[in-house]
Design an enzyme around this catalytic site. Sequence first.
Site, PDB file in Angstrom:
ATOM      1  N   HIS A 463       0.686  -1.070   0.055  1.00  0.00           N
ATOM      2  CA  HIS A 463      -0.023   0.040  -0.113  1.00  0.00           C
ATOM      3  C   HIS A 463       0.733   1.227  -0.185  1.00  0.00           C
ATOM      4  O   HIS A 463       0.572   2.135  -0.951  1.00  0.00           O
ATOM      5  CB  HIS A 463      -0.903  -0.171   1.270  1.00  0.00           C
ATOM      6  CG  HIS A 463      -2.097   1.224   1.267  1.00  0.00           C
ATOM      7  ND1 HIS A 463      -3.123   1.301   1.046  1.00  0.00           N
ATOM      8  CD2 HIS A 463      -1.588   2.483   1.865  1.00  0.00           C
ATOM      9  CE1 HIS A 463      -3.675   2.423   1.370  1.00  0.00           C
ATOM     10  NE2 HIS A 463      -2.798   3.109   1.860  1.00  0.00           N
ATOM     11  N   GLU A 464       1.892   1.337   1.083  1.00  0.00           N
ATOM     12  CA  GLU A 464       2.704   2.623   1.207  1.00  0.00           C
ATOM     13  C   GLU A 464       3.768   2.708  -0.224  1.00  0.00           C
ATOM     14  O   GLU A 464       3.588   3.762  -0.785  1.00  0.00           O
ATOM     15  CB  GLU A 464       3.156   2.490   2.228  1.00  0.00           C
ATOM     16  CG  GLU A 464       2.589   2.418   3.510  1.00  0.00           C
ATOM     17  CD  GLU A 464       1.460   3.785   3.729  1.00  0.00           C
ATOM     18  OE1 GLU A 464       1.780   4.513   3.080  1.00  0.00           O
ATOM     19  OE2 GLU A 464       0.705   3.653   4.304  1.00  0.00           O
ATOM     20  N   HIS A 467       1.566   4.368  -2.812  1.00  0.00           N
ATOM     21  CA  HIS A 467       1.737   5.763  -2.501  1.00  0.00           C
ATOM     22  C   HIS A 467       3.157   6.405  -3.347  1.00  0.00           C
ATOM     23  O   HIS A 467       2.945   7.394  -3.936  1.00  0.00           O
ATOM     24  CB  HIS A 467       1.727   6.312  -1.456  1.00  0.00           C
ATOM     25  CG  HIS A 467       0.185   6.124  -0.759  1.00  0.00           C
ATOM     26  ND1 HIS A 467      -0.724   6.843  -1.448  1.00  0.00           N
ATOM     27  CD2 HIS A 467      -0.454   5.743   0.462  1.00  0.00           C
ATOM     28  CE1 HIS A 467      -1.951   6.643  -0.761  1.00  0.00           C
ATOM     29  NE2 HIS A 467      -1.729   6.214   0.434  1.00  0.00           N
ATOM     30  N   HIS A 470       3.286   6.536  -7.180  1.00  0.00           N
ATOM     31  CA  HIS A 470       2.283   7.794  -7.598  1.00  0.00           C
ATOM     32  C   HIS A 470       3.283   8.929  -7.359  1.00  0.00           C
ATOM     33  O   HIS A 470       3.147   9.670  -8.219  1.00  0.00           O
ATOM     34  CB  HIS A 470       1.214   7.909  -6.662  1.00  0.00           C
ATOM     35  CG  HIS A 470       0.288   8.617  -7.501  1.00  0.00           C
ATOM     36  ND1 HIS A 470      -1.150   8.932  -6.622  1.00  0.00           N
ATOM     37  CD2 HIS A 470      -0.128   9.240  -8.717  1.00  0.00           C
ATOM     38  CE1 HIS A 470      -2.003   9.678  -7.553  1.00  0.00           C
ATOM     39  NE2 HIS A 470      -1.127   9.839  -8.659  1.00  0.00           N
TER      40      HIS A 470
END
Length: 674
Positions: A463-464, A467, A470
């Site tokens: 998940h991190e 980020h 992105h």
Amino acid sequence: MSNPLQELPSLPSFDRLEPEQVEPAIDAHLAACDAKLQSGLYQRGWDNAVAPLEEAQDRLSRAFSPVSHLNSVLSGPWRAPYEAALAKITNYWTELGQNRELYDLYRELAASADFASWPQARRKTIELALRDFHLGGVALEGDERTQFAANSRRLAELSSTFANNVLDATNAWTYRTEDESELTGLPDTAVETARAAAENRGERGWVITLDGPSYLAVMTHAENRDLRKMVHLAFVTRASEQGQHAGRFDNSAVMTEILALRAQQANLLGMNNYAERSLASKMAESNDVVLDFLHNLARRARPAAEREFAELQAFATEQLGLDQLEPWDIAWAAEKLKRERYAVSQEELRPYFPFPKVLKGMFAVVERLFGVTVEADSSVTVWHPDVEFFWLKRGGEKLAGFYLDPFAREKKRGGAWMDTVSTRRQGAEGLQLPVAYLVCNFSPPTGAKPSLLTHYEVTTLFHEFGHGLHHMLTRVDVGPVSGINGVAWDAVELPSQFLENWCWEPEAIAMISGHYESGEPLPEALLDKMLAAKNFQSAMFTVRQLEFALFDFQLHCREQGASAEDVQALLDQVRSEVAVVPVAPENRFQHSFSHIFAGGYAAGYYSYKWAEVLSADAFSLFEERGIFDQETGERFLRSILEQGGSRDALELFTEFRGRGPEIDALLRHSGIEA
């Protein structure tokens, strides 16, 4: 003596940073920003006004970034300089947001004859700046203008105070025992961590803390019901008027003042409530749209959640001898039921997910998806021995970098997050590469044994990193819309939740798993059980998220804020509508809800579910074409990751998916009937 916060090398000089360097550096950068502003107001134009000011602001951001970061991961001596710098920076942005001359300059640019032919990223920067001027109170006059600025400064102080109270309350509570039988049921890794915690304090025995790994181990595995109750009540009463440290770190008044000031800010802007103010920078069009979205999901999920909880209660009564499930029994009983039903537990999976293997495998997954490689660089200075630095490359060319701080430790803020060191932008000195911080709180290695992750922690890491991708894979060269900058807040979770999907795909799991001693792959039988258990109590998890989201959004739909009693009453009401698990009367969850009181999620916690619709629907295209389909990966890279905030989120999603978002994939992935 030289000051690295003023010199600003391409990466922070963590080996040279000192707290006393903060104030002079921030003062110097603020003065530079003001000088660029004044000169730009006379010279006008993008090249003469906007670009030089943005460059000075970028330097300010890069100077403050390591200070803010160190306050989160080391606290202690960095708290006071961080808070002093935060106050000055907040004041700067507040005054800038009300600068009529600068506002007129941006309006002049937007109205110019050639504006339509400008590059997309520059146009979007001007459009977002004009929006933010309005939200910053540029149209206010007299006392209202003064009040708005004072409120902004006070809100920044209060957010910092809220976070500090949660951290201090978490660190203040420990439980030490010299009787190992009290820890019966805890995994060996948790027992060893507790022993190390005692040793680090110069004490004998074992120490339980409220840090994530320690707390979760007790709640999920401890056979000692009294221990579970004690630890649970300590955790849910942090920073409140309840519990062992009642009133010492109490966030009641902080919370009340934050809500009052937010409501007042919205009213000053001519809005009915802070929720409207929040949605001005999000995809969702109105308060009703968000509430309808959340209530619709709740209607679909709650019947399944009620069935799941009834099953758990029946199991607890028949198999565990518990006539009544208490809040401190839920995770423990659920783990027992999961193990009986699927013969699998997170602890059984841990040996197959050693952190080094998971990390290497995750990098391999991303390489196959997006054609980028990850290389460690031990020459870069870091703030703690646990931290590593990596470069992201394509064809040998550096695209970006990131620091990874994976393990829990004292004085480090809990949870997991990504933050920015620097943003990709084209400046006077050339192209600046994006660099990120990735922070988690996994159980650290003990002795010769590496950190062993639960599968839940594996998804957290993915998940991190989503980020981070992105932020790092953007191709936009204009800072305010590069990477995660300028992205609608309810779309910012799309890449992070999207990447989690590979944690559940057998082909990818083979890349991220292997026994820490033998290297043997995750046995097929265990893999099958893990996948079968994927949606175990997923409806209960969904309504838990909806509880947080509805509480947050309805709280910020009020016109006048709320007292601590009002906050509790609203939370009780929301729980009666959507929650299915019992809650202790002492529970003060809201007092440590840092996402909305100390983070960026005020009237925005719904974003997790909103973006989950986008991420599930995006991943469904890979399900159709193959999870490592090169063309689809390239398409996601080009349409989503590389675009940053330069175009509207819905437009980018539609470009990738070929249509607007649909909710069916989320319901299917969650095991809830469409």
